[in-house]
Design a protein around this motif. Sequence first.
Motif, PDB file in Angstrom:
ATOM      1  N   VAL B  95       0.815  -1.219   0.000  1.00  0.00           N
ATOM      2  CA  VAL B  95       0.000   0.000   0.000  1.00  0.00           C
ATOM      3  C   VAL B  95       0.850   1.273   0.000  1.00  0.00           C
ATOM      4  O   VAL B  95       0.377   2.335  -0.411  1.00  0.00           O
ATOM      5  N   ALA B  96       2.097   1.202   0.445  1.00  0.00           N
ATOM      6  CA  ALA B  96       2.957   2.392   0.381  1.00  0.00           C
ATOM      7  C   ALA B  96       3.232   2.832  -1.058  1.00  0.00           C
ATOM      8  O   ALA B  96       3.702   3.952  -1.284  1.00  0.00           O
ATOM      9  N   ILE B 120       2.334  -3.137   3.881  1.00  0.00           N
ATOM     10  CA  ILE B 120       2.750  -1.761   3.657  1.00  0.00           C
ATOM     11  C   ILE B 120       3.850  -1.734   2.592  1.00  0.00           C
ATOM     12  O   ILE B 120       3.742  -1.051   1.582  1.00  0.00           O
ATOM     13  N   TYR B 121       4.919  -2.454   2.847  1.00  0.00           N
ATOM     14  CA  TYR B 121       6.005  -2.645   1.878  1.00  0.00           C
ATOM     15  C   TYR B 121       6.265  -4.142   1.781  1.00  0.00           C
ATOM     16  O   TYR B 121       6.038  -4.875   2.749  1.00  0.00           O
ATOM     17  N   ARG B 124       8.623  -5.266   4.675  1.00  0.00           N
ATOM     18  CA  ARG B 124       8.234  -5.210   6.094  1.00  0.00           C
ATOM     19  C   ARG B 124       7.374  -6.435   6.369  1.00  0.00           C
ATOM     20  O   ARG B 124       6.315  -6.602   5.767  1.00  0.00           O
ATOM     21  N   ILE B 137      -1.250  -2.372  10.756  1.00  0.00           N
ATOM     22  CA  ILE B 137      -1.007  -2.495   9.316  1.00  0.00           C
ATOM     23  C   ILE B 137      -2.297  -2.796   8.557  1.00  0.00           C
ATOM     24  O   ILE B 137      -2.447  -2.390   7.408  1.00  0.00           O
TER      25      ILE B 137
END
Lengths: 309, 305
Positions: B95-96, B120-121, B124, B137
């Motif tokens: 999503v980043a 997110i990444y 991560r 998250i």
Amino acid sequence: MTLDASYLEYPKRRHGMDHDRYEWSALPQRPAINWPEGKAVAIPIVVSLEWFPILPEDKPFRAPGHMVTPYPDYRHYTSREYGTRVGLFRLLDTFAKHGVKASIAMNSAIATRYPEIVESVTNAGHEIVAHATDMNATIAGGVSPERQAEIVTTSLDEIEAASGTRPKGWLSIARSQAFETPDVLAEAGIAYMLDWVNDELPYRFATKSGSIINLPLNHELSDRQIITVTQQSIDSYATQIEDACDWLEGEAETHGGRMLPLHLTPYITGLPYRIDALDALIGRLAARDTTLFATTGSLVASADEQLPR
Amino acid sequence: MRENAPDPGLYDFRRWPDRAPIRWPGDKKVAVWVSPNLEFYEIDPPANPHRKSWAKPHPDVVGYGHRDYANRVGHWRMADVMTKHGFPGSVSLSVALCQHVPEVVADANERGWEFFSHGIYNTRYSYGMDEAQERAIIEDSIKTVRDATGQTIKGWLAPALTHTPRTMDLIAEYGLSYTCDLYHDDQPGEVHVKSGRLLSMPYSLEVNDHYGFFVYNMSPREYADALIRQFERLAAEGEDGGTVMCIPLHSYLIGQPHRIGAFEEVLRHIAADDRAWITRSGDIADHYLANVAAPAKATAEEGAV
């Protein structure tokens, strides 16, 4: 083990990249690159010409293709030397037959140890790209900038001493860099590097000493990746390269010049049972009206005139 | 799941021949969904004690550059081919990417693609997260995708396939309807969760382009042939009750110039076959939820072993 709260913090979560080396840019949305003679697909051939000391170095990492068995690894030491003594000359003959100029990415140890090779390469009009000193001179994160500079300047000095010309291009071993490496390269006068595989056309790359150009040398299309790593045949390699060329020709009709780099290794493709298929491949590619075989240096020079400053 | 039990109790066992037939819209035989992973990998991510991110010391120039190729080159090539042949994407999204390269996210949204979260990444990992961190998250994913695209995510594919024993319960609690993390079937099915209703959506490792090219070392044409065989078998079996075929993609792989042409032939083949319901994962989940009754709650809570 639980995670520290900082693991859910994202200080570089912002528009653009998470570093300052280049801007994000979408290939199909850029101004067209126009190659010399209006050709659709530029094909740079890069040959990695490497000398592997029989005593391998593991810091920061052992180079791909390096020694494997316990000392003394005659098997790999001599197989690599085969590429330099025999395979390279099959490649050079093939290039001469089809009238194409290549870029030879050479460990400077090759230039120092085998000046006859430098003579063969330069007499044939090929470009020499600096490719570290020998295959123990790997660079990765954690290698000091001083050591990086030593590798780069020694490589350039030795190649210049043997060839009379200071290379403008650089290829790192395994395309591996530390964070400072682009700065080190620019500081040493390098105009372009071949390490970053994030694009298909040359682009400007920021350093502390101004921008240099990165020409993406697609690692997925290298003979090492296709033949040695994924164990495909030379015929499959040729099919994949021609499929790529077909596709890129199509894109060039609407989006401008495209690039199809061939990254070759003498001890892989220069073998008797593979060289004829490479020869035939280059012949077929050269016969296309759409293609332009050119050195990386000449393509960088063309791109440098066209890329926005 | 039952934490620390030999059988995690994720779902009931159902023999393949025993299924009540699933009927897809238009009486199609196989639901085909294409899942581009639109990802962002960090050049210098913090360390997770349970899993290393890059193989090399940072910066892993080839690893990072290869992934970055996706957003500069591969996505556009892959997306154009999908659109040309009428395939929407169901996006497994870091999503980043909504912050870093919103241009790619907007392009996918404009093409009518669905988004679900892939963390997110992709650098991560969920390993080691406590419940509050994992909730963070999930909440981040829901909000970020909603802000960027207007869509409410329905699904989850754990970042880099890293899970905790709580993941399924938590995503169901937040209202998500499917997970792409379970590989036990060629049809959707119920996942045992504490609250809500969660489906397993057949994703695929076996015909994932990453497996094709880097686990099985296939050539582009061999991979294309594998996809066509996968389709033909699942379409034939779908006569007895609808099946699902997912084509999970990474544009830094499939968007390479030596691969995209062979892949286009796969899409051409499937698009020409009237048995295919070419759709999105969320639409498959919605159809299943609307047409297949939820099992009795007792089973859903404890699971039959």
